[in-house]
Motif scaffolding. Sequence first.
Motif, PDB file in Angstrom:
ATOM      1  N   GLN A  24      45.806  45.914  42.955  1.00  0.00           N
ATOM      2  CA  GLN A  24      44.486  46.231  43.496  1.00  0.00           C
ATOM      3  C   GLN A  24      43.353  45.927  42.520  1.00  0.00           C
ATOM      4  OE1 GLN A  24      45.194  50.321  44.369  1.00  0.00           O
ATOM      5  NE2 GLN A  24      46.355  49.863  46.218  1.00  0.00           N
ATOM      6  N   LYS A  25      43.696  45.599  41.305  1.00  0.00           N
ATOM      7  CA  LYS A  25      42.677  45.279  40.303  1.00  0.00           C
ATOM      8  C   LYS A  25      42.116  43.884  40.594  1.00  0.00           C
ATOM      9  CE  LYS A  25      41.906  44.786  35.375  1.00  0.00           C
ATOM     10  NZ  LYS A  25      42.505  44.770  34.049  1.00  0.00           N
ATOM     11  N   ILE A  26      40.808  43.773  40.636  1.00  0.00           N
ATOM     12  CA  ILE A  26      40.153  42.504  40.936  1.00  0.00           C
ATOM     13  C   ILE A  26      40.371  41.531  39.784  1.00  0.00           C
ATOM     14  CG2 ILE A  26      37.920  41.383  41.305  1.00  0.00           C
ATOM     15  CD1 ILE A  26      37.023  44.017  42.671  1.00  0.00           C
ATOM     16  N   THR A  27      40.933  40.378  40.123  1.00  0.00           N
ATOM     17  CA  THR A  27      41.135  39.338  39.117  1.00  0.00           C
ATOM     18  C   THR A  27      40.157  38.182  39.299  1.00  0.00           C
ATOM     19  OG1 THR A  27      42.834  38.275  40.472  1.00  0.00           O
ATOM     20  CG2 THR A  27      43.580  39.875  38.827  1.00  0.00           C
ATOM     21  N   SER A  28      39.657  37.996  40.519  1.00  0.00           N
ATOM     22  CA  SER A  28      38.659  36.967  40.790  1.00  0.00           C
ATOM     23  C   SER A  28      37.936  37.320  42.082  1.00  0.00           C
ATOM     24  CB  SER A  28      39.292  35.580  40.885  1.00  0.00           C
ATOM     25  OG  SER A  28      40.208  35.538  41.955  1.00  0.00           O
ATOM     26  N   SER A  29      36.827  36.640  42.314  1.00  0.00           N
ATOM     27  CA  SER A  29      36.043  36.868  43.528  1.00  0.00           C
ATOM     28  C   SER A  29      35.814  35.554  44.246  1.00  0.00           C
ATOM     29  CB  SER A  29      34.696  37.501  43.182  1.00  0.00           C
ATOM     30  OG  SER A  29      34.873  38.768  42.617  1.00  0.00           O
ATOM     31  N   TYR A  30      35.669  35.653  45.546  1.00  0.00           N
ATOM     32  CA  TYR A  30      35.322  34.489  46.346  1.00  0.00           C
ATOM     33  C   TYR A  30      33.801  34.349  46.301  1.00  0.00           C
ATOM     34  CZ  TYR A  30      40.016  34.897  48.373  1.00  0.00           C
ATOM     35  OH  TYR A  30      41.358  34.960  48.562  1.00  0.00           O
ATOM     36  N   ASN A  31      33.288  33.561  45.380  1.00  0.00           N
ATOM     37  CA  ASN A  31      31.838  33.429  45.216  1.00  0.00           C
ATOM     38  C   ASN A  31      31.161  32.753  46.390  1.00  0.00           C
ATOM     39  OD1 ASN A  31      31.903  34.685  42.720  1.00  0.00           O
ATOM     40  ND2 ASN A  31      32.270  32.773  41.632  1.00  0.00           N
ATOM     41  N   SER A  32      31.856  31.856  47.054  1.00  0.00           N
ATOM     42  CA  SER A  32      31.247  31.116  48.151  1.00  0.00           C
ATOM     43  C   SER A  32      31.367  31.837  49.492  1.00  0.00           C
ATOM     44  CB  SER A  32      31.894  29.730  48.265  1.00  0.00           C
ATOM     45  OG  SER A  32      33.265  29.875  48.582  1.00  0.00           O
ATOM     46  N   SER A  33      32.017  32.975  49.513  1.00  0.00           N
ATOM     47  CA  SER A  33      32.254  33.686  50.762  1.00  0.00           C
ATOM     48  C   SER A  33      31.017  34.451  51.208  1.00  0.00           C
ATOM     49  CB  SER A  33      33.423  34.659  50.583  1.00  0.00           C
ATOM     50  OG  SER A  33      33.685  35.323  51.794  1.00  0.00           O
ATOM     51  N   SER A  34      30.715  34.395  52.496  1.00  0.00           N
ATOM     52  CA  SER A  34      29.595  35.172  53.017  1.00  0.00           C
ATOM     53  C   SER A  34      29.983  36.636  53.195  1.00  0.00           C
ATOM     54  CB  SER A  34      29.104  34.577  54.337  1.00  0.00           C
ATOM     55  OG  SER A  34      30.173  34.492  55.251  1.00  0.00           O
ATOM     56  N   ILE A  35      31.261  36.927  53.220  1.00  0.00           N
ATOM     57  CA  ILE A  35      31.769  38.297  53.227  1.00  0.00           C
ATOM     58  C   ILE A  35      32.242  38.588  51.809  1.00  0.00           C
ATOM     59  CG2 ILE A  35      33.576  39.831  54.107  1.00  0.00           C
ATOM     60  CD1 ILE A  35      31.495  39.175  56.213  1.00  0.00           C
ATOM     61  N   ARG A  36      31.850  39.738  51.276  1.00  0.00           N
ATOM     62  CA  ARG A  36      32.215  40.073  49.896  1.00  0.00           C
ATOM     63  C   ARG A  36      33.713  40.387  49.829  1.00  0.00           C
ATOM     64  NH1 ARG A  36      29.561  44.648  45.971  1.00  0.00           N
ATOM     65  NH2 ARG A  36      31.134  44.389  44.375  1.00  0.00           N
ATOM     66  N   MET A  37      34.438  39.466  49.193  1.00  0.00           N
ATOM     67  CA  MET A  37      35.880  39.607  49.056  1.00  0.00           C
ATOM     68  C   MET A  37      36.291  39.254  47.642  1.00  0.00           C
ATOM     69  SD  MET A  37      37.382  38.113  52.645  1.00  0.00           S
ATOM     70  CE  MET A  37      39.082  38.509  52.215  1.00  0.00           C
ATOM     71  N   HIS A  38      37.397  39.842  47.225  1.00  0.00           N
ATOM     72  CA  HIS A  38      37.940  39.598  45.900  1.00  0.00           C
ATOM     73  C   HIS A  38      39.428  39.300  46.046  1.00  0.00           C
ATOM     74  CE1 HIS A  38      34.226  41.415  44.501  1.00  0.00           C
ATOM     75  NE2 HIS A  38      34.504  42.452  45.252  1.00  0.00           N
ATOM     76  N   TYR A  39      40.023  38.966  44.920  1.00  0.00           N
ATOM     77  CA  TYR A  39      41.446  38.695  44.905  1.00  0.00           C
ATOM     78  C   TYR A  39      42.074  39.466  43.764  1.00  0.00           C
ATOM     79  CZ  TYR A  39      45.498  35.946  46.253  1.00  0.00           C
ATOM     80  OH  TYR A  39      46.715  35.560  46.744  1.00  0.00           O
TER      81      TYR A  39
END
Length: 165
Positions: free
Chosen positions: A79-94
């Motif tokens: 569950q720890k955020i390792t990266s984010s989808y910068n180009s996504s219009s919905i705020r999502m992480h990975y």
Amino acid sequence: VALSIRILNKSNTANYCFDKNTYQKNQNYKALPLESQYLKAAGGVHCSASNLLKLAKALLRDNSEQKLLLSNNSMKLMQKITSSYNSSSIRMHYGMGMQIIDDKRVCNTPLYGHEGFAYGSVNAFFYDIDKNKAIIQLNGGAREWCNGKLACLNQDIIKWYYNNY
């Protein structure tokens, strides 16, 4: 090859229902045996909604008699955020093998899980730690149109769920 056998329409709107006309016209798709259309999922997971619910219960520790599937430390790492989808219009992480939806326009609390797309199927398995609930959605024949990295079908189902429950 996958694009040539998808059962998707060509409009710019989400198509949540099976498009019989597209299926009738697509001879490549019709020529494949039904079971072979779903044998090549990217993650190799073949599972029913009821079995995904068992997985959700194991992850959420919904059943006190059930053995822990993963340690608390492993769950925290996933569950720890390792990266984010910068180009996504919905705020999502990975995280480690896990997508994290963290956008108040979709739901009020973060959701952890993953989507799956293969040959016209749009699937989702996300869980809400705060509510101890899971959202499982398996759909064959839906448009894979996305809002950023989140499938519009999954976004609409999550919003519907949080507006009604």
